[in-house]
Design an enzyme around this catalytic site. Structure first.
Site, PDB file in Angstrom:
ATOM      1  N   TRP A 139      25.037 -20.075 -34.343  1.00 48.06           N
ATOM      2  CA  TRP A 139      23.875 -20.599 -35.035  1.00 48.06           C
ATOM      3  C   TRP A 139      22.664 -19.734 -34.720  1.00 48.06           C
ATOM      4  CZ3 TRP A 139      25.110 -22.293 -30.232  1.00 48.06           C
ATOM      5  CH2 TRP A 139      24.108 -22.613 -29.340  1.00 48.06           C
ATOM      6  N   ASP A 173      28.011 -18.034 -28.080  1.00 48.39           N
ATOM      7  CA  ASP A 173      28.671 -18.636 -26.922  1.00 48.39           C
ATOM      8  C   ASP A 173      29.601 -17.626 -26.270  1.00 48.39           C
ATOM      9  OD1 ASP A 173      27.442 -21.060 -27.299  1.00 48.39           O
ATOM     10  OD2 ASP A 173      29.102 -21.959 -28.409  1.00 48.39           O
TER      11      ASP A 173
END
Lengths: 180, 386
Positions: A107, A126
Site C-alpha cells: 500500500w 512488508d
C-alpha cells in the site's frame, strides 16, 4: 496507543529482571514519558528526544534532509504504517532484515517531510519469511481507508507474491515527491 | 521409563495408599470436560488474534457473568495465522478459517483450512481444504459469512491482491467454487444463496449462487458512499433486512441488502448536537449490536483524519427501531473493541480495553460489572453466539 505502551511496559519489566537497576530505570523512564505524555494516541510516540519503546535506544538518520529516528513511531515517513518497524528488527526504514524477503506489492501512503515541508510518496513494503518480529509495533493511519480500497489500506498482510506469506516487519520506502 | 519400572511405581503407590487409608479412593485419570450442546446465550467467543505470535491464535469460550476465572473460562480452540471464526446456528458447529505453513514461522507450503469444531467437545470434527488465498490481516467481521437461510454455504474472502470469494459446501464438506469479485471485497450475506461485496468506488456487488454453489448472476449498484471523503467501515450491522454501515465521520448508512435492487436509505447521525460532531467512531472492532436492534459504537473525542482506529472512551447507543441515539455510555477504560452477548438479565456489552483485558458491562443499565483477564494477548473480536 496505550495498549502498545502497556505491552512495551511488560517487556520492560521482563528486561528489568535481566539487567542492572540503573539501566532499567533509564529505559523505564523513557517508556513512561513516552507512554504518559500522549497515552491514548494510536502510536507509541517518542517524547523529549527519547524513544518510547523500552529497550530500543534512540538514534538518528544523521541526514538533515530526512530527519528523525527510524526506530520511533514518530518518524515522519511512518505516517500510515501498521506493523513492526523493520529498523528495530535487523532492517532499516527502507530495507528488510537478513533472511527475509521484501513484498513486491504493497500500500502507498503520503507523508510530509518536516525538513522541506513537501509530501512524499511512501511505499510500505512488508518483509516476509520470518515470524512476527514483535518489536516496535507502530500504527498510524493518515490517509488510511478500509480494505475495499487495498492500495490505500494498511490492515492487510502484504506478504503476497513472496515465497512465504509469513509477516515479519514493515518498511517505509520513499518513492518520490507527491504531486499536489 | 520402561514398563517394568512403571508397574513397580504404580504398585508402590497403590500399596502405600492402601496402608495409609483403607477408605481412600484415588481420583480417576483421563477426565475431559465437555460443554453443553447449546451454550447459554450470554457466553462469548473471544478471538485472540495473537498479533505478536500470529501462528498461535485461539478462540476462547467464556462466561462473562461469572466472578471467578475457573467459572469464566470454558475452553478454547486454536486459530492459526490471524484466523477467522464463524458459528452456524443451524448446524451448531464452530468454524475456524485458518492457515498453516509446512515450515512454521518461516513459511513453506501454505495450507488454508476450514476447521470444523464440535461445540460440545471442542474437538475437530472435520477439515475442508480451501484455496490458500484468504485475506490475512486485521480482523473484519465480513471476511467470511454463512450464506443462505439453510447456512449450507460458507463464503471466504480472498485477496492475492486479486479479489474473489471461495464457496464451501458445508453439507458435502468440500470447496466447490471461486467467485470472482473484481474490484470488490468481503462477504455480506443478503438472502438465499446470495451475498454482497463492497467495491472500491463506493458501490456494491451482489453475487447469486445456484443450488450447487456456482455463480448464476451478479449485479452492481451505483456509488452509494464516498470511499475516500467519508468511507464506511467494512463490517455493517444486519437488522430488519438492512445492512447499516458506519462511516468514519459517525453516520449510519442503511442499505437494503436483502432486496434484488439494492438501494441506500438516508444517512443517520450518531451525533445529536453540533458539539458532538467532533466525536468520531474508531477502533479495531468499533461497532456491534444486540438482539433488540441497538447499535453500540465506540467513540472518541477530537476525532479527525487518521483517528479511525483509535478506539474510544465512550460507547454511543443508537436504536434502529426508534431511529435515534438513546444513550452515551462512559466506559471505565479506553477501549478498542466492542461486542455484545445475551438477553434478559444476562445481557452484556463487552469492551477490550488498552490492557487487552475485557471489561463487562450489564445491559441495559451499562453498569460496569467486572473485567475478564487472560483472554489472550490481543482479543480483537468478541462474538456472542445468539
Amino acid at each position: 496507543m496505550k495498549w502498545l505502551d502497556n505491552l512495551a511496559e511488560k517487556s520492560t519489566r521482563k528486561l528489568a529482571r535481566s539487567s542492572g537497576r540503573r539501566s532499567f530505570l533509564a529505559k523505564l523512564s523513557a517508556g513512561i514519558v513516552g507512554g504518559s505524555t500522549i497515552p491514548l494516541l494510536p502510536v507509541a510516540r517518542a517524547s523529549g528526544g527519547g524513544n518510547s519503546y523500552p529497550g530500543v535506544g534512540s538514534q538518528s538518520t544523521g541526514n538533515l534532509e530526512d530527519p528523525g529516528d527510524p526506530t520511533s513511531c514518530d518518524y515522519w515517513r511512518y505516517c500510515a504504517i501498521d506493523g513492526f518497524i523493520c529498523a528495530c528488527c535487523g532492517g532499516s526504514a527502507n530495507s528488510c532484515p537478513p533472511g527475509t524477503e521484501m513484498s513486491p506489492m504493497t500500500w502507498i501512503g503520503t507523508c510530509r517531510n518536516p525538513a522541506d515541508g513537501k509530501n512524499y510518496i511512501i511505499s510500505y513494503n512488508d518483509c516476509c519469511g520470518r515470524t512476527s518480529c514483535g518489536r516496535c509495533m507502530c500504527n498510524r493511519n493518515e490517509g488510511d481507508v478500509p480494505v475495499y480500497r487495498p492500495q490505500q489500506n494498511n490492515d492487510t498482510n502484504w506478504c503476497l507474491g513472496t515465497k512465504s506469506n509469513v509477516y515479519n516487519c514493515s518498511t517505509g520506502v520513499v518513492l518520490g515527491i507527491a504531486l499536489e | 521409563m520402561n514398563r517394568m519400572f512403571q508397574g513397580f511405581v504404580f504398585g508402590c503407590i497403590i500399596a502405600s495408599s492402601s496402608v495409609t487409608n483403607a477408605d481412600f479412593k484415588p481420583e480417576p485419570i483421563g477426565i475431559i470436560e465437555t460443554l453443553p450442546e447449546q451454550y447459554p446465550d450470554h457466553w462469548i467467543m473471544a478471538q485472540d488474534l495473537s498479533f505478536f505470535h500470529m501462528l498461535e491464535g485461539a478462540v476462547r469460550v467464556i462466561d462473562p457473568s461469572e466472578e471467578t476465572t475457573g467459572d469464566q473460562y470454558k475452553g478454547q480452540m486454536t486459530s492459526s495465522f490471524i484466523a477467522v471464526f464463524e458459528h452456524s446456528k443451524v448446524r451448531n458447529e464452530h468454524y475456524v478459517i485458518e492457515s498453516f505453513f509446512s515450515r512454521g514461522g518461516r513459511g513453506g507450503k501454505r495450507t488454508d483450512l476450514v476447521t470444523i469444531y464440535d461445540p460440545t467437545s471442542l474437538s475437530v470434527s472435520d477439515e475442508i481444504e480451501i484455496p490458500a488465498k484468504r485475506l490475512t490481516g486485521m480482523p473484519k467481521g465480513t471476511q467470511a459469512a454463512l450464506i443462505g437461510e439453510e447456512e449450507r454455504f460458507l463464503g471466504i474472502y480472498n485477496f492475492t491482491p486479486a479479489q474473489s470469494v471461495s464457496i464451501v459446501d458445508l453439507e458435502k464438506r468440500v470447496f466447490v467454487n471461486e467467485v470472482a469479485t473484481e474490484g470488490c471485497g468481503f462477504v455480506i450475506p443478503n438472502g438465499a444463496r446470495s451475498f454482497s461485496s463492497i467495491c472500491g468506488d463506493g458501490s456494491f456487488l451482489t453475487s447469486n449462487l445456484d443450488a450447487s454453489g456456482a455463480l448464476t448472476s451478479s449485479t452492481r449498484t451505483e456509488t452509494m458512499f464516498d470511499p475516500v471523503g467519508d468511507p464506511v467501515f467494512e463490517t455493517p450491522i444486519a437488522y430488519d433486512d438492512n445492512a447499516y454501515f458506519l462511516s468514519f465521520s459517525g453516520k449510519l448508512l442503511p442499505v437494503n441488502i436483502g432486496e434484488k435492487q439494492i438501494s441506500a436509505g438516508d444517512w443517520l447521525s450518531l451525533a445529536t448536537t453540533e458539539d458532538e460532531k467532533s466525536w468520531r467512531p474508531g477502533g479495531i472492532t468499533p461497532m456491534t449490536s444486540d438482539t433488540n436492534g441497538n447499535v453500540y459504537v465506540l467513540m472518541h473525542p477530537d476525532g479527525g483524519e487518521g483517528t479511525h482506529k483509535n478506539g474510544g472512551s465512550e460507547v454511543w447507543v443508537y436504536d434502529l427501531e426508534k431511529k435515534k441515539r438513546t444513550n452515551r455510555i462512559e466506559l471505565k477504560n479506553w477501549s478498542l473493541v466492542v461486542g455484545t452477548s445475551g438477553t434478559g438479565k444476562n445481557k452484556f456489552l463487552l469492551a477490550t480495553n488498552t490492557d487487552m483485558a475485557i471489561d463487562v458491562y450489564e445491559l441495559p443499565t451499562a453498569n460496569y460489572a467486572r473485567t475478564l483477564t487472560g483472554a489472550g494477548s490481543t482479543p480483537f473480536v468478541i462474538d456472542g453466539l445468539n
